[in-house]
Design an enzyme around this catalytic site. Structure first.
Site, PDB file in Angstrom:
ATOM      1  CG  ASP A   1      -1.899   1.175   1.392  1.00 52.71           C
ATOM      2  OD1 ASP A   1      -3.026   0.910   0.648  1.00 52.71           O
ATOM      3  OD2 ASP A   1      -1.963   1.981   2.102  1.00 52.71           O
TER       4      ASP A   1
ATOM      5  CD  GLU B   1      14.894 -13.050   3.830  1.00 55.81           C
ATOM      6  OE1 GLU B   1      14.128 -13.638   4.528  1.00 55.81           O
ATOM      7  OE2 GLU B   1      15.410 -11.851   4.123  1.00 55.81           O
TER       8      GLU B   1
HETATM    9  O1  TEU Z   1      -4.299   4.006  -1.265  1.00 53.97           O
HETATM   10  C1  TEU Z   1      -3.428   4.904  -1.299  1.00 53.97           C
HETATM   11  C2  TEU Z   1      -3.265   5.861  -2.471  1.00 53.97           C
HETATM   12  O2  TEU Z   1      -2.333   6.275  -2.904  1.00 53.97           O
HETATM   13  C3  TEU Z   1      -4.584   6.541  -2.816  1.00 53.97           C
HETATM   14  O3  TEU Z   1      -5.430   6.787  -1.765  1.00 53.97           O
HETATM   15  C4  TEU Z   1      -4.260   7.656  -3.634  1.00 53.97           C
HETATM   16  O4  TEU Z   1      -3.980   8.823  -2.976  1.00 53.97           O
HETATM   17  C5  TEU Z   1      -5.488   7.785  -4.514  1.00 53.97           C
HETATM   18  O5  TEU Z   1      -6.144   6.932  -4.929  1.00 53.97           O
HETATM   19  C6  TEU Z   1      -4.799   8.562  -5.652  1.00 53.97           C
HETATM   20  O6  TEU Z   1      -5.969   9.214  -6.674  1.00 53.97           O
HETATM   21  C7  TEU Z   1      -4.140   3.080  -0.309  1.00 53.97           C
HETATM   22  C8  TEU Z   1      -5.456   2.262  -0.250  1.00 53.97           C
HETATM   23  O7  TEU Z   1      -5.733   1.521  -1.535  1.00 53.97           O
HETATM   24  C9  TEU Z   1      -6.622   3.221   0.381  1.00 53.97           C
HETATM   25  O8  TEU Z   1      -7.864   2.235   0.337  1.00 53.97           O
HETATM   26  C10 TEU Z   1      -6.142   3.463   1.548  1.00 53.97           C
HETATM   27  O9  TEU Z   1      -7.142   4.396   2.227  1.00 53.97           O
HETATM   28  C11 TEU Z   1      -5.029   4.207   1.814  1.00 53.97           C
HETATM   29  O10 TEU Z   1      -3.937   3.860   0.929  1.00 53.97           O
HETATM   30  C12 TEU Z   1      -4.391   4.465   3.181  1.00 53.97           C
HETATM   31  O11 TEU Z   1      -3.974   3.275   3.389  1.00 53.97           O
END
Ligand code: TEU
Ligand code: CA
Length: 564
Positions: free
Chosen positions: A209, A263
């Site tokens: 993420d 690993e």
């Molecule tokens: O998303 C991160 C992320 O990069 C997006 O929210 C991005 O900023 C946006 O879509 C760009 O248009 C991740 C997860 O997929 C999201 O569900 C979470 O809320 C977020 O991280 C925080 O962990």
């Protein structure tokens, strides 16, 4: 270990030819009537997933969490939240997936923890705590305001003052999601150990993420204004994220994560690193980690989200695929994504007929496709009334169309049952009004349903080497029709996608290359065409077709060395 590395880069690696299916666990299947999908629910539905014809599932976070961001705020990286089940349930899910030949990819959320994570509780307890520097603490600005102008992706400043110690901590998302300090070696070690915990339990990889957020500017400089910002748009886009994303140092961490996966990898079965990166193509390519020796040491699949934002026109998509293919480093595997739990669903973006075309596009392009659960049913966004809203993003920035509940609604399974069989209780998020019509059992009974189209496309992709590993050759755009070929010689397939709302005739002769035999319809998005193709194909509005040489025998010949 050079031998190992060659294996991990193997051209036969499962993730190069496979298809990934994203499951948002709250919304897939509830097994105990509390209205929230869970691991046992996923396990009950694994045979559906296997029969659909995908190779791997990626499950969004199910770790212990206060659910401020529905699991993307992790309070313990090595356990299961009680609302989703137990570690034993996970092991059972893992075992059953293996038995069905499905790989399992987990969601790793390393950029931030929950504010209830013991690490953060310790870190905030005192300026002198040993874990103080595990997070990003800064003194207030001279006016007592936040240390700089950084914005949270979910609205408002990226800083929250903690009165106990009089300092601000950074959070790129909610204040309940404090950002870890990835410059700290102990943070890295702790997160890599969490990865090993799951790798030992047999998981096949991670989707990581917000990986491009991990390092922030060491001088905490202000982000510049974005001159292109349009008032009314996502307020976080008022600034360019120059000092908060894609900074030097991120690539080294990506490679370290990859080494942790290696690993556990073997030449027969490499573990997969998927990077969630929203960046322009040129920057995205860095996440493959091409080194001076020509070895790819980064993520095998930096997610390619560029179809999600692309204008739905043949010309635009043609240009995008060409640019993406041209930018790929040598040996890198392409990948394509049409939707996820953060973005409006494809059926809402391009309509139901357009979604059929999109399915054919996704599953006939070169590279690993990722499907979002429910898109195979043609699920659309479900609008929410104010009192139904769950997503914290919508609560913080109401009415701007930024909320993500609409694309996270429960999967409909049985048309005749309450809540379409998702739960016997009250679903955490409303199902769509047409959920009975969209339900899996109804669509299985209809030979021309969206689900049957997906199953056909996935089966063809699996059987045909041209589709799962053949070359991609652009054949240009004719009016609103995007044209390309996959594979070579008698295995060559031609894909014609009519993005227009009008019928379009395409002359077949120039597309046949040097083939002597006539082309046949392999599949139409309307599932109603077969037999040989004459001099031209008349595509109906928003129809897509796959053409190949004499269906029966070539498909058999082509199947012989299909992937498993
Ligand atoms: O998303 C991160 C992320 O990069 C997006 O929210 C991005 O900023 C946006 O879509 C760009 O248009 C991740 C997860 O997929 C999201 O569900 C979470 O809320 C977020 O991280 C925080 O962990
Ligand atoms: Ca449940």
């Amino acid at each position: 270990m050079p031998g190992l590395n060659r294996g991990v880069q193997s051209p036969d690696a499962w993730w190069r030819k496979g298809v990934i299916y994203q499951i948002y666990p709250r919304s897939f299947q509830d097994s105990n009537g509390d209205g929230i999908g869970d691991l046992n629910g996923i396990r009950q539905r694994l045979s559906y997933v296997a029969a659909l014809g995908v190779d791997a599932i990626w499950i969004s976070p199910f770790f212990p969490s206060p659910m401020a961001d529905f699991g993307y705020d992790v309070a313990d990286y090595c356990d299961v939240d009680p609302c989703f089940g137990t570690l034993a349930d996970f092991d059972a899910l893992m075992a059953e997936a293996k038995a069905l030949g499905l790989r399992v990819v987990l969601d790793l959320v390393p950029n931030h923890t929950s504010d209830r994570h013991p690490w953060f509780l310790q870190s905030r307890s005192s300026r002198n705590d040993l874990k103080r520097d595990w997070y990003l603490w800064r003194d207030p600005a001279p006016d007592d305001g936040p240390p700089n102008n950084w914005l949270s992706n979910f609205g408002g400043p990226a800083w929250t003052l903690d009165p106990l110690t009089g300092q601000y901590y950074a959070h790129m998302f909610l204040k309940e999601q404090p950002d870890l300090n990835w410059r700290h070696p102990e943070v890295r070690r702790a997160m890599f150990d969490a990865m090993r915990f799951w790798l030992r339990r047999g998981v096949d990889g991670f989707r990581v993420d917000a990986i491009y957020h991990l390092i922030k500017d060491e001088y905490f400089r202000d982000n510049p204004l974005d001159p292109a910002f349009v008032p009314g748009a996502d307020p976080a886009h008022r600034l360019l994220p120059r000092y908060t994303v894609d900074l030097p140092g991120v690539q080294a961490i990506v490679s370290e994560m990859r080494r942790v996966l290696d690993e556990f990898g073997s030449p027969e079965s490499s573990r997969l690193l998927i990077a969630e990166v929203y960046l322009p193509l040129h920057q995205l390519m860095n996440y493959y980690g091409l080194d001076a020796a020509g070895v790819l040491r980064g993520a095998q699949l930096p997610f390619n989200f560029h179809l999600i934002g692309a204008t739905w026109q043949a010309q635009v998509v043609d240009q995008l695929v060409r640019e993406y293919e041209a930018e790929l480093p040598p040996g890198a595997s392409p990948n394509w994504v049409l939707g996820n739990h953060d973005k409006s669903r494809i059926a809402s973006r391009v309509g139901v007929r357009g979604a059929r075309l999109a399915a054919m596009l996704l599953l006939t392009l070169r590279g690993t496709p990722t499907l979002y659960y429910g898109d195979e049913l043609g699920m659309a966004d479900v609008p929410m009334q104010t009192n139904e809203v769950q997503d914290p993003f919508e609560k913080r920035e109401p009415g701007r169309g930024l909320g993500r509940d609409p694309e996270r609604t429960p999967m409909p399974w049985q048309g005749d049952e309450a809540n379409a069989g998702f739960t016997t209780g009250r679903p955490w998020l409303r199902l769509s009004r047409d959920c009975a019509t969209l339900a899996v059992d109804r669509q299985l009974a209809d030979a021309r349903s969206m689900l049957q189209l997906y199953r056909r496309l996935l089966a063809l992709r699996r059987q045909s080497r041209s589709l799962h590993e053949g070359a991609w050759t652009p054949l240009g755009v004719s009016g609103n029709v995007l044209m390309y070929a996959r594979g070579e010689g008698s295995h060559r397939l031609v894909v014609l996608l009519n993005f227009g709302a009008e019928s379009a005739a395409v002359a077949v002769q120039p597309l046949r290359d040097s083939l002597a035999s006539p082309l046949h319809f392999w599949l139409s998005t309307r599932q109603d065409r077969e037999g040989a193709v004459a001099d031209s194909v008349v595509l109906r509005p928003e129809e897509g077709v796959i053409l190949g040489v004499a269906a029966g025998d070539v498909m058999v010949a082509d199947t012989a060395s299909a992937t498993t």
